[in-house]
Design a protein around this motif. Structure first.
Motif, short mmCIF file in Angstrom:
data_model
loop_
_atom_site.label_atom_id
_atom_site.label_comp_id
_atom_site.label_asym_id
_atom_site.label_seq_id
_atom_site.Cartn_x
_atom_site.Cartn_y
_atom_site.Cartn_z
N ASN A 136 0.65 -1.17 -0.08
CA ASN A 136 -0.13 0.66 0.08
C ASN A 136 1.19 1.54 -0.24
N GLY A 137 1.81 1.22 -0.12
CA GLY A 137 2.97 2.03 -0.54
C GLY A 137 3.87 3.31 1.14
N ILE A 138 3.37 2.58 1.68
CA ILE A 138 3.87 2.83 3.01
C ILE A 138 5.33 3.60 3.00
N THR A 139 5.78 4.51 2.92
CA THR A 139 6.81 4.75 2.88
C THR A 139 8.44 4.44 4.23
N GLY A 140 7.54 4.29 5.39
CA GLY A 140 8.54 4.05 6.00
C GLY A 140 8.43 3.32 7.83
N MET A 141 8.61 2.18 8.45
CA MET A 141 8.63 1.45 9.25
C MET A 141 10.25 1.61 10.39
N ASN A 142 10.07 1.83 11.55
CA ASN A 142 10.98 2.07 12.66
C ASN A 142 10.99 0.79 13.65
#
Length: 231
Positions: A136-142
């Motif tokens: 779904n195009g999520i740009t960041g995950m920490n």
């Protein structure tokens, strides 16, 4: 008269003896006890972010909202409840880049960074959530933070082990001193420690991940006490 003086002298000696006995320092054995319990995590949370930039402010907002809304709808479809999706920050600002050639800041566009946390109650759903983020195009995950739902129960087990450990130490010290101890005169919990969440950080960005395979491992819950025994 002499008999009276002698009697008073004996009484004074008795009082003096009692006072000395009361002033004698109390002998104390102080020990620390530690206990721990291991458990397999049964829930997790993941922090995601969507970062969009556009020369037009409204377009930056619309693009960001479209990505986030689509992802949230997908999460609801796979069983994540709406209450478990929580916005953590929403930052909208003008973005600039510095041009060394011109020696000035160049306007890049309006940037919106929308960050939110997703709580996952079923540990088996973690990989599915991460894969949906990629799709779904999520740009960041920490990171993925694993934890346990029965925190208090596990901590109390660790606390019991800490008390047992402290008691064993006190018995060993008492035997070495040739002393006898009974129940502890004082027990202090040395800081409250709930299970520590373990974070798993990805070396690759979310956008570069084809699929996610996560191993949650185990968490260690620790407790400690300070115990005092008189002898």
């Amino acid at each position: 008269m002499k008999k009276l003086i002698a009697s008073l002298f004996i009484v004074l000696l008795m009082i003096s003896g009692v006072a000395c006995a009361q002033e004698e320092p109390q002998r104390v054995i102080t020990v620390s006890g530690a206990g721990e319990v291991s458990a397999v995590p049964d829930q997790a949370s993941v922090n995601f972010s969507v970062d969009t930039v556009n020369k037009n402010a409204q377009n930056a907002v619309d693009e960001n909202n479209a990505i986030v809304s689509k992802f949230k709808a997908t999460l609801l479809d796979i069983g994540i409840e709406g209450k478990d999706i929580k916005t953590t920050s929403y930052n909208f600002f003008k973005d600039y880049d510095y041009s060394s050639e011109k020696g000035e800041r160049i306007f890049v566009g309006y940037r919106l960074v929308n960050s939110f946390e997703v709580k996952i109650d079923e540990i088996d759903d973690v990989a599915a959530v991460l894969n949906k983020a990629v799709e779904n195009g999520i740009t960041g995950m920490n990171g993925v933070h694993f934890s346990v739902s029965n925190r208090e129960e596990l901590y109390n087990e660790a606390l019991k082990k800490a008390v047992a450990n402290g008691s064993q130490k006190a018995e060993s010290l008492a035997q070495a001193l040739g002393a006898t101890i009974k129940s502890p005169a004082r027990v202090v919990e040395s800081g409250y420690a709930v299970p520590i969440e373990r974070a798993v950080y990805m070396e690759k960005s979310v956008a570069a991940m084809d699929s996610a395979v996560i191993s949650e491992g185990e968490l260690t819950i620790k407790a400690s006490v300070t115990m005092e025994y008189t002898y």
